[in-house]
Design an enzyme around this catalytic site. Structure first.
Site, PDB file in Angstrom:
ATOM      1  N   LYS A  17       0.823  -1.211   0.000  1.00  0.00           N
ATOM      2  CA  LYS A  17       0.000   0.000   0.000  1.00  0.00           C
ATOM      3  C   LYS A  17       0.862   1.269   0.000  1.00  0.00           C
ATOM      4  O   LYS A  17       0.429   2.315  -0.454  1.00  0.00           O
ATOM      5  CB  LYS A  17      -0.924   0.018   1.222  1.00  0.00           C
ATOM      6  CG  LYS A  17      -1.816  -1.200   1.398  1.00  0.00           C
ATOM      7  CD  LYS A  17      -2.898  -1.284   0.344  1.00  0.00           C
ATOM      8  CE  LYS A  17      -4.004  -2.266   0.701  1.00  0.00           C
ATOM      9  NZ  LYS A  17      -3.595  -3.672   0.691  1.00  0.00           N
TER      10      LYS A  17
HETATM   11  C1  LIG Z   1      -4.226  -4.808   0.193  1.00  0.00           C
HETATM   12  C2  LIG Z   1      -3.427  -6.036   0.144  1.00  0.00           C
HETATM   13  C3  LIG Z   1      -3.682  -7.040  -0.817  1.00  0.00           C
HETATM   14  C4  LIG Z   1      -4.826  -6.950  -1.801  1.00  0.00           C
HETATM   15  O1  LIG Z   1      -4.610  -5.955  -2.788  1.00  0.00           O
HETATM   16  P1  LIG Z   1      -5.818  -5.469  -3.702  1.00  0.00           P
HETATM   17  O2  LIG Z   1      -5.299  -4.299  -4.455  1.00  0.00           O
HETATM   18  O3  LIG Z   1      -6.917  -5.093  -2.754  1.00  0.00           O
HETATM   19  O4  LIG Z   1      -6.197  -6.598  -4.579  1.00  0.00           O
HETATM   20  C5  LIG Z   1      -2.854  -8.146  -0.837  1.00  0.00           C
HETATM   21  N1  LIG Z   1      -1.846  -8.287   0.055  1.00  0.00           N
HETATM   22  C6  LIG Z   1      -1.584  -7.349   0.989  1.00  0.00           C
HETATM   23  C7  LIG Z   1      -0.474  -7.585   1.954  1.00  0.00           C
HETATM   24  C8  LIG Z   1      -2.363  -6.193   1.067  1.00  0.00           C
HETATM   25  O5  LIG Z   1      -2.083  -5.274   2.009  1.00  0.00           O
END
Ligand SMILES: *Cc1c(COP(=O)(O)O)cnc(C)c1O
Length: 494
Positions: free
Chosen positions: A113
């Site tokens: 993120k």
């Molecule tokens: C948010 C997240 C995901 C999922 O990503 P999306 O963009 O919602 O598909 C997968 N792994 C981790 C560690 C995340 O923080």
């Protein structure tokens, strides 16, 4: 370039407006009207560039309210040495013959993120200036764990913003919780919600559509904004690292120019994999995008059958950031593939009414033509972590291990040995107890002791932001009933 809503393409917005507004008033998501193509020879040229240069160039193709120079100054700060522990920002590590792990967790909160949420505050505050907005933006976030911390870290002490994060009381890992409740900064707030992630998310959505609250906040000089992946400013910075990974593969001589790669992504809200699809549409040579799910496999079924059905049990898994039954960004894919706002509107109305929709056969075939998929449960996920550590000396986190397992299944089934970029979305040190149990350790140290315990068990060092958690003071111990979330917002913005 204009932006349109997935549910009404007749309304056109500038890129700055799309970023400020986040979600279209008709409930649709913004996306660019056209997709810019990478000019011939550009990938080869970009192979010699730094990550911030690649980011500025790719984003400039989508944001004509911003100059490339302006974007470069943001990218240098967002991905610079004060924030990321490697100059490559999103480095590749080869594990085995054709698998290249794209490590997206070298930022300040150790999850992918950060790749978007370090950039979004620059894009948002500049967009506010460009659109003449004078009120203070209050970023409201419901988090299943990683988004909340990454948003807090991105927006902390950013002028003209405040940020308030709600997390499900028992729905995040101990480390994730500690990361949030110890958050520093003068403009931040964090509150637990009695309930699960969907309760927190529903509460936040209700606050966004509460007209009376909106007026009260406006009178106090505030407006609400979102940092969730429905905002185009979240998706765009994610396109960059797929383009960048192709450049790095070229630069390292792992592929030749034009050679197609596969991309495998552990998926929840469909934001990360959608960014990979955009990279493909821009001209990055991509053959297949592989969508990996945990036991919450609504997307696996969708890709296989064309039926989206959220009426199913919700599982809490060892990969909590993928425990999602409504994948918001899928709406953008439906628009890209159908090109028709009324089609998307129809499906989304059905989803709202019945929790289910079924794609027309041509559209379902088009989804299957672009995406492969698979899912795996916690037992297999943990087995993969143990096996890959033993055989390849590479330590996977639980989310990345889901993708790794699905990639192995895909290869066994299809015999497709295309060079593959596997998105690694979190540091294993964010999910210490699950990773430890995958390695055969079943008694856990208290609190942040598990971080040291995992370091000892693996001989690996935890990323600094996690290793330094242990001495930090808890600043936020509030908890609210889900019905009372708007009172928390009012108090925060008084
Ligand atoms: C948010 C997240 C995901 C999922 O990503 P999306 O963009 O919602 O598909 C997968 N792994 C981790 C560690 C995340 O923080």
């Amino acid at each position: 370039m204009h932006y349109v809503s997935t549910r009404d393409a007749s309304l056109r917005f500038s890129s700055a407006q799309a970023i400020v507004q986040g979600l279209s008033r008709d409930g649709g998501l913004f996306l660019p009207e056209e997709i810019p193509a990478l000019p011939e020879g550009k990938l080869r040229e970009m192979a010699a560039w730094s990550y911030p240069q690649r980011a500025a160039y790719v984003m400039s193709l989508y944001l004509d309210d911003f100059t490339e120079q302006e974007l470069l100054s943001y990218a240098e700060k967002a991905y610079g040495p004060a924030k990321f522990d490697t100059p490559k920002a999103a480095p590749l590590t080869q594990v085995g013959q054709n698998t290249h792990i794209l490590e997206l967790w070298h930022g300040p909160t150790c999850a992918f993120k950060d790749m978007a949420l370090q950039m979004l505050p620059y894009l948002l505050t500049a967009s506010l200036r460009k659109t003449g907005e004078e009120k203070t933006a209050c970023i409201l976030v419901a988090t299943s764990g990683d988004t909340g911390k990454a948003a807090l870290e991105g927006f902390r002490d950013v002028d003209g913003t405040k940020i308030l994060v709600f997390y499900p009381k028992d729905g995040v890992s101990d480390i994730q919780k500690l990361q949030m409740v110890t958050q520093e900064g003068e403009n931040v707030g964090v509150c637990a919600v009695e309930g699960n992630f969907d309760d927190a998310q529903t509460g936040v959505k209700r606050i966004f559509s509460d007209e009376a609250l909106r007026e009260q906040l406006a009178a106090n000089g505030y407006f609400l904004s979102s940092a969730n992946s429905i905002n185009w400013g979240r998706v765009l910075p994610q396109i960059v690292y797929y383009v960048s990974s192709y450049c790095d593969l070229l630069d390292a001589g792992k592929i030749t120019m034009g050679e197609k790669i596969n991309i495998c992504v552990p998926t929840g809200n469909f934001g990360n994999i959608l960014a990979g699809y955009y990279a493909k549409l821009m001209g990055v040579p991509v053959k297949t995008l592989i969508c990996a799910s945990n036991a919450n496999n609504v997307l696996t079924e969708f890709i296989e059958t064309g039926v989206y059905d959220r009426n199913r049990p919700f599982y809490q898994t060892a990969s909590p950031s993928m425990d999602i039954l409504i994948s918001s960004n899928l709406e953008r894919l439906l628009y890209l593939l159908s090109g028709a706002d009324e089609t998307v509107r129809g499906y989304m109305q059905q989803l709202g009414r019945t929790g289910r929709y079924e794609l027309a056969p041509e559209l379902a075939a088009s989804v299957r033509g672009n995406f492969a998929c698979g899912c795996c449960d916690d037992t297999r996920t943990l087995a993969t972590i143990g096996r890959v550590f033993e055989e390849k000396q590479y330590l996977l986190d639980t989310h990345t291990a889901v993708a790794y397992t699905v990639l192995e299944d895909y290869r066994a089934k299809t015999h497709d040995d295309t060079v593959t970029v596997l998105a690694s979305t979190a540091s294993p040190f964010k999910f210490c107890t699950s990773v430890l149990s995958a390695l055969g350790v079943h008694e856990f140290a208290a609190g942040t002791g598990v971080i040291t315990q995992l370091e000892t068990a693996t001989g690996r060092s935890a990323p600094k932001p996690l290793a330094s958690l242990s001495g930090k003071a808890v600043r936020f111990d509030g908890c609210t009933a889900k019905e009372d979330m708007s009172a928390v917002v009012s108090a925060f913005l008084r």
